[in-house]
Design a protein around this motif. Structure first.
Motif, mmCIF file in Angstrom:
data_model
loop_
_atom_site.group_PDB
_atom_site.id
_atom_site.type_symbol
_atom_site.label_atom_id
_atom_site.label_comp_id
_atom_site.label_asym_id
_atom_site.label_seq_id
_atom_site.Cartn_x
_atom_site.Cartn_y
_atom_site.Cartn_z
ATOM 1 N N SER A 293 0.943 -1.252 0.109
ATOM 2 C CA SER A 293 0.196 -0.003 -0.037
ATOM 3 C C SER A 293 0.708 1.250 0.005
ATOM 4 N N ILE A 294 0.220 2.241 -0.459
ATOM 5 C CA ILE A 294 0.722 3.600 -0.461
ATOM 6 C C ILE A 294 -0.108 4.421 0.485
ATOM 7 N N GLY A 295 0.504 5.068 1.416
ATOM 8 C CA GLY A 295 -0.644 6.052 2.406
ATOM 9 C C GLY A 295 -0.152 7.435 2.539
ATOM 10 N N TYR A 296 -0.924 8.312 2.833
ATOM 11 C CA TYR A 296 -0.462 9.620 3.082
ATOM 12 C C TYR A 296 -1.316 10.158 4.443
ATOM 13 N N PHE A 297 -0.517 10.607 5.331
ATOM 14 C CA PHE A 297 -1.119 11.437 6.559
ATOM 15 C C PHE A 297 -0.966 12.644 6.413
ATOM 16 N N LEU A 298 -1.896 13.517 6.826
ATOM 17 C CA LEU A 298 -1.844 14.824 7.017
ATOM 18 C C LEU A 298 -0.883 15.347 8.138
ATOM 19 N N PRO A 299 -0.458 16.521 7.915
ATOM 20 C CA PRO A 299 0.563 16.838 9.008
ATOM 21 C C PRO A 299 -0.098 17.060 10.123
ATOM 22 N N PRO A 300 0.480 16.926 11.643
ATOM 23 C CA PRO A 300 0.010 17.197 12.711
ATOM 24 C C PRO A 300 -0.641 18.461 13.283
ATOM 25 N N ASN A 301 -0.091 19.601 12.694
ATOM 26 C CA ASN A 301 -0.324 20.871 12.932
ATOM 27 C C ASN A 301 -1.424 21.559 12.461
ATOM 28 N N LEU A 302 -2.662 20.973 12.306
ATOM 29 C CA LEU A 302 -3.852 21.441 11.554
ATOM 30 C C LEU A 302 -4.865 21.804 12.582
ATOM 31 N N GLY A 303 -4.738 22.084 13.687
ATOM 32 C CA GLY A 303 -5.755 22.649 14.804
ATOM 33 C C GLY A 303 -6.516 21.388 15.251
ATOM 34 N N GLY A 304 -6.039 20.344 15.154
ATOM 35 C CA GLY A 304 -7.036 19.151 15.551
ATOM 36 C C GLY A 304 -7.420 18.267 14.590
ATOM 37 N N PHE A 305 -7.250 18.918 13.275
ATOM 38 C CA PHE A 305 -7.879 17.915 12.418
ATOM 39 C C PHE A 305 -6.859 16.887 11.744
ATOM 40 N N TYR A 306 -7.459 15.743 11.408
ATOM 41 C CA TYR A 306 -6.174 14.562 11.050
ATOM 42 C C TYR A 306 -6.932 13.736 9.866
ATOM 43 N N GLY A 307 -6.173 13.394 9.306
ATOM 44 C CA GLY A 307 -6.750 12.415 8.234
ATOM 45 C C GLY A 307 -5.756 11.463 7.402
ATOM 46 N N GLN A 308 -6.001 10.399 6.548
ATOM 47 C CA GLN A 308 -5.117 9.456 5.963
ATOM 48 C C GLN A 308 -5.980 9.072 4.774
ATOM 49 N N VAL A 309 -5.319 8.757 3.752
ATOM 50 C CA VAL A 309 -5.759 7.811 2.615
ATOM 51 C C VAL A 309 -4.829 6.730 2.162
ATOM 52 N N ARG B 35 -7.070 -5.431 -4.069
ATOM 53 C CA ARG B 35 -7.089 -3.906 -4.324
ATOM 54 C C ARG B 35 -7.946 -3.072 -3.082
ATOM 55 N N TYR B 36 -7.361 -2.209 -2.627
ATOM 56 C CA TYR B 36 -7.965 -1.615 -1.375
ATOM 57 C C TYR B 36 -7.617 -0.020 -1.681
ATOM 58 N N VAL B 37 -8.947 0.687 -1.405
ATOM 59 C CA VAL B 37 -8.721 2.345 -1.546
ATOM 60 C C VAL B 37 -9.693 2.589 -0.565
ATOM 61 N N GLY B 38 -9.023 3.748 0.483
ATOM 62 C CA GLY B 38 -10.024 4.180 1.563
ATOM 63 C C GLY B 38 -9.392 5.492 1.933
ATOM 64 N N GLY B 39 -10.132 6.057 2.987
ATOM 65 C CA GLY B 39 -9.500 7.232 3.580
ATOM 66 C C GLY B 39 -10.282 7.410 4.994
ATOM 67 N N ARG B 40 -9.533 8.131 5.816
ATOM 68 C CA ARG B 40 -10.297 8.398 7.206
ATOM 69 C C ARG B 40 -9.863 9.870 7.679
ATOM 70 N N PHE B 41 -10.823 10.796 7.871
ATOM 71 C CA PHE B 41 -10.653 12.257 8.473
ATOM 72 C C PHE B 41 -11.430 12.534 9.609
ATOM 73 N N GLY B 42 -10.635 13.130 10.591
ATOM 74 C CA GLY B 42 -11.384 13.503 11.791
ATOM 75 C C GLY B 42 -11.076 14.571 12.430
ATOM 76 N N TYR B 43 -11.451 14.763 13.697
ATOM 77 C CA TYR B 43 -11.267 15.866 14.478
ATOM 78 C C TYR B 43 -10.842 15.512 15.998
ATOM 79 N N ALA B 44 -9.637 15.754 16.504
ATOM 80 C CA ALA B 44 -9.346 15.599 18.102
ATOM 81 C C ALA B 44 -9.054 16.762 18.766
ATOM 82 N N ASN B 45 -9.832 17.264 19.884
ATOM 83 C CA ASN B 45 -9.362 18.340 20.497
ATOM 84 C C ASN B 45 -9.764 18.362 21.799
ATOM 85 N N GLY B 46 -8.886 18.327 22.796
ATOM 86 C CA GLY B 46 -9.387 18.148 24.237
ATOM 87 C C GLY B 46 -10.176 16.885 24.515
ATOM 88 N N PRO B 47 -11.337 16.714 24.885
ATOM 89 C CA PRO B 47 -11.961 15.427 25.322
ATOM 90 C C PRO B 47 -12.455 14.797 23.926
#
Length: 427
Positions: free
Chosen positions: A198-214, A242-254
């Motif tokens: 697989s090839i994966g890409y992860f967003l940088p960790p400095n997006l104000g709590g937003f995160y994601g990967q494909v 074959r697999y294709v997918g992604g995940r996007f979320g928001y983590a801040n405090g609790p």
């Protein structure tokens, strides 16, 4: 000279870490199937047929007790390292192997838990190799039991077999539980937990709590042109994997919330003209109130067949799997109470062939699990978990261990219970 060469390579790294988990438990499993017959059967039109000589055969219980592993955390041994390339750029590797410390049979022979090399910087991270799929993350992150041991939520257990899953690559002793679940037509590997190649890409960790990967996983099957040159062999006619997918979320405090979607090709028969896919969508969330932390997840998976030419009488209907999870953890001194309730339903989307035909009810199952973890230190913990699954309308999910007996001889799967009492040490 070889030893010096290895030492030279290691010293070039900014950091190299040896890590692992050794988890052992005394675990017990019990699966009960029952004869629900009462001497009354129904024909296709729904009319009763009575058998006055029928004798109910009661129930069959299959049970087992064993010294198991991975009841709290998956046992593993790994190596990871990072090299600072300057300018905010870094290269890293991660090699993680499953181990079965209960019998010592599985050691560092494969790195099927994770084997990746990556390049990261201000742009994020590009990761190559074998890794968790985006859709599995929600099943495990928002489960108080982390999809380990008898407490594993039913959403995970059911999804594991939904695309023809044959066993975890990290040595978990769950295959027996999954062998009872009816495998779907044209089902190959579903890439449920992890995807290789697989090839994966992860967003940088400095997006104000937003995160994601494909992620994109190659099937690595040979393709022929023209298509009619495809050999009539299963290994050549199937382009599964074959697999294709992604995940996007928001983590801040609790708060932590994430949405994931993935599509996995689990069957491809060129000469039949069919391609079978499992498409999964799930939404998970958790909120830490301090005295208590709540977890929740909604999941929907669809096993569908795409036809090159639609059959005259229609093809196989899509099969839907829906489920949900509610969980909680409560800190108590040096310990942690864990509990969850999960439920799943199979919808085969059957259509009556005539107005009088009685269709079977949808298969359903629910599960209640409760456990306690007592931390002796930051790395060592004692744990206990008990769980029970109740099946309805022919569903056959278990907590692990032996499967249901007599299912092909008039017995219906009903309940499955289990427990784990163990110790976990991390290093």
């Amino acid at each position: 000279m070889a030893a010096l060469a290895v030492a030279g390579v290691a010293s070039a790294q900014s950091s190299v870490t040896l890590f692992g988990v050794v988890d052992a438990s005394i675990s017990g499993y019990s699966s009960t199937s029952r004869d629900l017959g009462n001497g009354v059967a129904y024909d296709r039109l729904g009319f009763p047929i009575y058998n006055p000589f029928y004798l109910n055969r009661g129930s069959i219980k299959a049970s087992r007790r064993e010294l198991a592993h991975s009841g709290y955390n998956s046992s593993r041994l790994g190596f990871r390292g990072t090299e600072d390339l300057g300018g905010g750029l870094a290269a890293s590797f991660w090699l993680e192997a499953p181990i079965s410390n209960d019998d010592g049979q599985t050691g560092v022979s494969t790195f099927t838990r994770r084997s990746t090399v990556s390049l990261s910087g201000g742009f994020g991270e590009v990761r190559l190799g074998r890794d968790y799929t985006p859709t599995f993350w929600n099943d495990t992150v928002f489960d108080p039991f982390g999809t380990n041991g008898v407490g594993t939520n039913l959403v995970s257990t059911a999804n594991g077999s939904f695309g023809g899953f044959t066993g975890y690559a990290d040595g978990k002793k769950l295959p027996d539980a999954l062998k009872n679940v009816p495998q779907l037509p044209d089902a190959g590997g579903s890439n449920y937990v992890r995807a290789g190649n697989s090839i994966g890409y992860f967003l940088p960790p400095n997006l104000g709590g937003f995160y994601g990967q494909v992620m994109y996983g190659f099937h690595e099957k040979t393709k022929y042109s023209p298509g009619t040159a495809t050999p009539p062999l299963a290994e050549n006619a199937s382009r599964t994997g074959r697999y294709v997918g992604g995940r996007f979320g928001y983590a801040n405090g609790p708060l932590d919330v994430a949405l994931a979607y993935g599509s996995s090709t689990v069957g491809d028969q060129f000469y039949v003209g069919t391609t079978t896919k499992v498409n999964t969508l799930n939404l998970g969330a958790s909120y830490d109130f301090g005295p208590v932390k709540l977890f929740g997840e909604l999941s929907r998976a669809k096993n569908k067949v795409d036809y090159e030419v639609e059959p005259y009488l229609g093809g196989r209907p899509d099969i839907d799997l829906t489920g949900y999870l509610l969980g909680v953890t409560v800190p108590v001194g040096a310990g942690l109470i864990r509990a969850s309730y999960s439920s799943v339903k199979y919808d085969e989307n059957l259509v009556a062939r005539n107005p009088w035909e009685v269709l079977p009810a949808d298969k359903k199952a629910n599960k209640l699990a409760i456990g306690y973890v007592h931390n002796l230190s930051k790395r060592t913990a004692l744990y206990a978990t008990v769980a029970r699954v109740s099946n309805k309308n022919g569903a056959s999910l278990t907590v692990g261990g032996p499967g249901f007996q007599g299912t092909g001889n008039g017995f219906t799967p009903k309940t499955s219970t289990g427990y784990d009492f163990g110790i976990r040490h991390a290093f």
